[in-house]
Scaffold this active site. Sequence first.
Site, short mmCIF file in Angstrom:
data_model
loop_
_atom_site.label_atom_id
_atom_site.label_comp_id
_atom_site.label_asym_id
_atom_site.label_seq_id
_atom_site.Cartn_x
_atom_site.Cartn_y
_atom_site.Cartn_z
N GLY A 198 0.17 16.36 -2.18
CA GLY A 198 0.38 14.92 -2.25
C GLY A 198 -0.05 14.38 -3.59
N GLY A 199 0.02 13.05 -3.73
CA GLY A 199 -0.31 12.43 -4.99
C GLY A 199 -1.76 12.60 -5.36
N MET A 200 -2.64 12.82 -4.37
CA MET A 200 -4.07 12.89 -4.66
C MET A 200 -4.70 14.22 -4.29
SD MET A 200 -4.72 9.97 -6.00
CE MET A 200 -6.51 9.87 -5.95
N GLY A 201 -3.98 15.09 -3.62
CA GLY A 201 -4.63 16.32 -3.20
C GLY A 201 -3.67 17.32 -2.61
N VAL B 181 -3.25 20.62 0.65
CA VAL B 181 -3.74 21.32 1.84
C VAL B 181 -3.28 22.77 1.74
CG1 VAL B 181 -3.68 21.46 4.35
CG2 VAL B 181 -3.65 19.24 3.25
N LYS C 33 -8.41 21.22 3.07
CA LYS C 33 -7.91 19.99 2.45
C LYS C 33 -8.87 19.58 1.35
CE LYS C 33 -6.69 15.22 3.63
NZ LYS C 33 -6.47 14.28 4.75
N ASP D 79 -4.06 4.65 10.48
CA ASP D 79 -2.99 5.28 9.70
C ASP D 79 -2.14 6.22 10.56
OD1 ASP D 79 -1.56 5.59 7.35
OD2 ASP D 79 -2.77 7.27 6.64
#
Length: 475
Positions: free
Chosen positions: A51-54, A56, A71, A170
């Site tokens: 993803g944009g920040m990390g 898995v 993660k 979320d």
Amino acid sequence: MHTKGRGLGLADTVASDGPTTGERVRQMDEADALLGKRLDHFVLERPLGKGGMGAVYQAHDVSLDRPVAIKMIRGSLAAPAEQGRLLREARSQARLNHPNVVHIHYIGGRPSDSGEGEALFLAMELVDGETLDARLERGEKMKPEDARKAMIQIARGLRAAHKAGIIHRDIKPSNLLIDADGTVKIADFGLARSIDAAGSKSLAGSVVGSPWYMAPEQAAGAAVDHRADMYALGATFYHLLTGAPVFDGGSSMEILARRMTEDAPALPARVPVALRRLLARLLERDAEARYADWSEVLEALHAASPERTARAGFWIRAAAVCIDTFIAAIWIALIGWWGMVVHLVHVTLGHAWRGQTLAKYLVRIRVTRGDGKRVGVLRSLARVFASLWLPMLAGALIMLSQGFGELADIIEQIKPHQMVEVQNLAIAIGLSHGFLSLLYAAGLILAAFHPDKRALHDLLCDTVVTYKPVDEPKE
């Protein structure tokens, strides 16, 4: 475990447009560079999602010899705020031990790319399956019954979270994992808040979550409670059932503006009525109009099952009427016309509280409101009057046209002690006037031809008569 893109939830805000092409290349390089590396007692084997920040990864737990999911935040973006979010996620999930919530096994640190301390990582349960978002990416629509069963599992997990004092904030397809056996698990508690913290308003500009699924009050930065998760659940399964989000637009703000000013569009007719009503209530703009708690949501989901919504047809209902009428005749034979009062009380209260008279219990059918809830005393009274309105009209017409004496003579002709008398007073009056008796019969016969198997009094009072399953679900 299959996790992609915004499913990582490491910094999913309504203002984020995702990484640029150059950033994605750097992100892939960073992720691939870690493959085969050891973090504490975990060896990274392959990426599962970025993803944009990390990212898995699937990893091997050397100490316990088992597969896990790891993660972590990308090292170059491991700011204190993002690490705090990851720590909050771990602690929130660790408080829950539920089959429909992804389990957290371990939280550890790895050397930060910036050289300033360690960046956190989570080791969690590896789910052998995919996200529900993967189905949307393949262009698949969920079958209504599959959706209902999945919603039951998610509602159970969210009820457990609520009992633990946690609001997820979320819920969306990419945060819901389904394994090969059909078990659905809630992942990514990165935006979770305690009930006390979530009950306060958000700071200006700090709205987080997915614009396609968040509740209107959450989008407005107002105080939220567990009913925000209910809205997100409804929006998620609206998307899965139809293949399109409840609201869409050219920008996040346009989507959120529509959500706060427009009612959700109706679901297609292929979705059963009970499930359509349930989702419509979950998607109410006003949180007060949604369900009071998760147990009520689960009750409605169980009430929407095909077994419980299968309409009882004319012949089974006619059998129940005959049995009830015979029981009424016994009461009348024993205690006179007071037996009719006993019978009407039995019918009214039985339908109000259990949805059943003795006869309906014997033939395993019952009456509920159109949304699956209990009928209630007032609606049950209205239903009794609606079912007898034609005979009552007949009696009124006789009294007005021929006087009360004629009506009394008709009543006198019916001997309570005669067991052959199997009709109650109202029906007997209808039988005395053939045309009205035909109309009365038509009110019940309507159930044989109506698409929802509804008799006239059901249509007037918004009730349905359904088959009762052998095993009642208990929540």
